[in-house]
Design a protein around this motif. Structure first.
Motif, PDB file in Angstrom:
ATOM      1  N   GLU A   1       0.791  -1.355   0.010  1.00  0.00           N
ATOM      2  CA  GLU A   1      -0.134  -0.001   0.220  1.00  0.00           C
ATOM      3  C   GLU A   1       1.083   1.207   0.191  1.00  0.00           C
ATOM      4  O   GLU A   1       0.696   2.201  -0.679  1.00  0.00           O
TER       5      GLU A   1
ATOM      6  N   HIS B   1       2.379   7.063  -6.702  1.00  0.00           N
ATOM      7  CA  HIS B   1       1.528   8.212  -7.110  1.00  0.00           C
ATOM      8  C   HIS B   1       2.261   9.486  -6.418  1.00  0.00           C
ATOM      9  O   HIS B   1       1.957  10.727  -7.271  1.00  0.00           O
TER      10      HIS B   1
ATOM     11  N   PRO C   1      -4.581   6.197  -5.492  1.00  0.00           N
ATOM     12  CA  PRO C   1      -5.041   4.879  -5.070  1.00  0.00           C
ATOM     13  C   PRO C   1      -5.880   5.050  -3.795  1.00  0.00           C
ATOM     14  O   PRO C   1      -5.520   5.981  -2.912  1.00  0.00           O
ATOM     15  N   GLU C   2      -7.232   4.406  -3.678  1.00  0.00           N
ATOM     16  CA  GLU C   2      -7.812   4.462  -2.683  1.00  0.00           C
ATOM     17  C   GLU C   2      -7.251   3.660  -1.501  1.00  0.00           C
ATOM     18  O   GLU C   2      -6.932   2.389  -1.824  1.00  0.00           O
ATOM     19  N   PHE C   3      -7.233   3.876  -0.286  1.00  0.00           N
ATOM     20  CA  PHE C   3      -6.846   2.859   0.664  1.00  0.00           C
ATOM     21  C   PHE C   3      -7.800   3.030   1.673  1.00  0.00           C
ATOM     22  O   PHE C   3      -8.416   3.736   2.520  1.00  0.00           O
ATOM     23  N   ASP C   4      -8.476   1.736   1.910  1.00  0.00           N
ATOM     24  CA  ASP C   4      -9.917   1.422   2.707  1.00  0.00           C
ATOM     25  C   ASP C   4      -9.012   0.936   4.117  1.00  0.00           C
ATOM     26  O   ASP C   4      -8.562  -0.291   4.504  1.00  0.00           O
TER      27      ASP C   4
END
Length: 473
Positions: A205, A212, A258-261
Motif C-alpha cells: 500500500e 503516486h 489509489p484508494e486505501f480502505d
C-alpha cells in the motif's frame, strides 16, 4: 514362752537368709529366664555372679553343690548325707562343721528353696543348657541376619523406587516441555506469518501511494517549469511580437490517487485473532481431535446411524441391514470406521444425559455374534454408565468409580506406544480412569448406546469434531 520366742527368731533369721539368696538368684540369667536380656557387655558380670552363687550353694564338707540341702539351727547348710556322715559316731552333743556351734539334738531342716536353686545351677551349667543357649544364640543371630537382609533389600527397593520416580518424572517433564514447545512453535509461527503478512500488505500500500506521490511531484515540477517559461514570455518588451506560445514541457498525466480502505485493511487483523489461531491450531495438534465416523456396517440392527455417520441412536424397531460378518448381532454395539495401531489419538463423544452407555476401544477381531463381557481379556477397554449415576471401568470384576460430576462429554485418549487407554471428563478434562496395560495391535473406537428401556426416551451419542469447519489461510 522363751522356747517359742527363740523358735520364732530362728525362723526369722532363716527367712532373711533365704531372702538374700533368693534376691541374688533372681538377679541372674538362669535357664533362659533372662537369657533374652543378656548381652555381650553383661556376660562377664553374669558369669561372676553365677560363680559367686555356686560357691554359696556349695557344701563345706564335700565341696560340691548341695545334695539334698538341709539347714542347721545356726543357719548353715550342708548336704544331708554329708552332715549325717559327719555326725556319725559322735557321742553327746554335735557341732556345726563351720561355726562349731553345739547342738543337743541332731536336728536339721530340709531347705526346698535351696534345693531348687541348686537344680537351677546344675541345669545352667550342664552341657544341655549350653547347647540350648548356643542354639538360641544361633537362631537369634540368624533371625537378625535375615531381618537385616530384609531391611537392606527394602532399602534397595526404596532407592530403586525413588530412581524410577525421578526417571518417570524426568520423562514426563521432557514430554510436557516438548508438547508446550510445539504449541509455542505453532503460536510463534502463526504470529510471525501474520506480522510478515501485515508488513507485506503495508509495504504494498505504501508503494502504491509512494508511486503516486512521485508522479504528482514530477507533474508539479513540470508545471512550475512551464509556468516560469510562460511568465518570461509574458514579460517580453513591447516591441517583441509573439507569434506563438513558447515551447512547453510535455504535460505529465497523473493517475487518480489509489484508494486505501483503512477498515478493510485493519478488519482482517482487528479480529478475534486468538480464536482464529486456536481454530487453526487443531490442524497441528498431536494428537488432535480425531474426526471419527461410525461404521454403519458394524452397527447392531437396533442402532440407527445418521447420514453423516456422527450420531448413533437406539431404535425401537429392527433396522433392515445387510448381512456382513463385521456387524454386531447380539450386543447393541458399533465401531468407528477409523482404526489405529500406532501413535497417539484423542476423540470426544457427547453422551448428554443418557442413563447408560459404554465407550472405549476394541480389537478388530472381537466376537461380534455372541454375548460377551466387556473386558481386556475379551478385547475391550471400556468405561460404562448404568442407572444414570453408576460409573465403572471395564475390568473383571468391574471397578466402580466415584465421580464428582456426571460428564456430558467423554474424551478417550489412546497411546499405542505406551499401551494406555485413558478416559476424561471432556467438560473440564479431569481424568476418570486409565488402563495402564492397554491393547497391543490395531484397535477401533467402540460405542454402545445401550437399550434405555421404555421408561426413558431414547437419546443419541454423538461424535464431536473440532474445529467444526476448516479455515483458509
Amino acid at each position: 514362752m522363751r522356747s517359742t520366742r527363740a523358735r520364732l527368731g530362728l525362723q526369722q533369721l532363716q527367712t532373711e537368709h533365704i531372702a538374700v539368696i533368693l534376691r541374688h538368684w533372681l538377679s541372674l540369667p538362669l535357664c533362659g529366664l533372662t537369657v533374652e536380656r543378656s548381652t555381650m557387655a553383661t556376660a562377664p558380670l553374669a558369669t561372676s555372679d553365677k560363680s559367686s552363687l555356686k560357691e554359696d550353694l556349695t557344701c563345706a564338707i564335700c565341696c560340691d553343690l548341695f545334695n539334698e540341702p538341709v539347714m542347721l539351727a545356726c543357719m548353715h547348710h550342708f548336704c544331708k548325707p554329708c552332715i549325717s556322715r559327719y555326725w556319725r559316731g559322735t557321742q553327746g552333743p554335735v557341732t556345726c562343721p563351720q561355726c562349731r556351734k553345739e547342738f543337743s539334738s541332731r536336728q536339721f531342716q530340709t531347705n526346698y528353696l535351696v534345693a531348687a536353686m541348686v537344680e537351677k545351677i546344675r541345669a545352667s551349667t550342664s552341657d544341655i543348657y549350653f547347647k540350648n543357649l548356643e542354639k538360641q544364640l544361633k537362631e537369634t543371630l540368624e533371625s537378625h541376619r535375615l531381618r537385616r537382609e530384609d531391611y537392606i533389600n527394602s532399602i534397595q527397593r526404596d532407592k530403586d523406587k525413588m530412581d524410577a520416580i525421578k526417571r518417570v518424572g524426568s520423562d514426563l517433564q521432557a514430554r510436557v516441555q516438548g508438547d508446550f514447545q510445539a504449541l509455542r512453535q505453532i503460536l510463534h509461527s502463526e504470529e510471525t506469518r501474520m506480522l510478515e503478512q501485515i508488513k507485506r500488505e503495508q509495504d504494498e500500500e505504501v508503494k502504491k501511494v509512494q508511486h503516486h506521490l512521485e508522479a504528482t511531484k514530477l507533474a508539479v515540477r513540470e508545471l512550475e517549469e512551464n509556468m516560469k517559461t510562460l511568465q518570461q514570455a509574458s514579460g517580453a518588451p513591447e516591441n517583441v511580437v509573439l507569434t506563438e506560445l513558447p515551447q512547453l514541457s510535455t504535460h505529465v498525466q497523473v493517475d487518480i490517487a489509489p484508494e486505501f480502505d483503512v477498515n478493510a485493511f485493519s478488519s482482517r487483523y482487528i479480529a478475534p485473532l486468538q480464536y482464529i489461531t486456536w481454530r487453526k491450531m487443531f490442524r497441528s495438534l498431536k494428537p488432535g481431535p480425531s474426526p471419527l465416523t461410525f461404521d454403519a456396517d458394524t452397527a447392531h440392527p437396533s442402532i440407527y446411524i445418521s447420514r453423516d455417520k456422527t450420531v448413533a441412536l437406539e431404535s425401537e424397531t429392527m433396522i433392515p441391514y445387510m448381512s456382513v460378518n463385521r456387524r454386531f448381532l447380539q450386543c447393541v454395539n458399533v465401531l468407528a470406521a477409523q482404526g489405529f495401531h500406532s501413535g497417539r489419538h484423542y476423540w470426544e463423544v457427547e453422551v448428554g444425559c443418557k442413563p447408560k452407555w459404554d465407550i472405549g476401544v476394541a480389537f478388530e477381531a472381537v466376537d461380534r455374534h455372541s454375548r460377551i463381557k466387556l473386558s481386556p481379556e475379551t478385547g475391550f477397554w471400556t468405561l460404562r454408565l448404568r442407572n444414570g449415576s453408576e460409573y465403572s471401568a471395564g475390568t473383571q470384576p468391574w471397578t466402580r468409580l466415584q465421580l464428582s460430576s456426571s460428564p456430558q462429554r467423554v474424551g478417550v485418549f489412546l497411546d499405542c506406544e505406551e499401551r494406555r487407554v485413558s478416559f476424561y471428563n471432556a467438560d473440564d478434562m479431569s481424568l476418570l480412569y486409565t488402563f495402564a496395560n492397554g491393547p497391543r495391535g490395531k484397535v477401533f473406537p467402540f460405542f454402545s448406546p445401550c437399550i434405555s428401556g421404555s421408561r426413558h426416551k431414547a437419546q443419541p451419542i454423538k461424535l464431536l469434531h473440532h474445529p467444526p469447519a476448516a479455515l483458509s489461510g
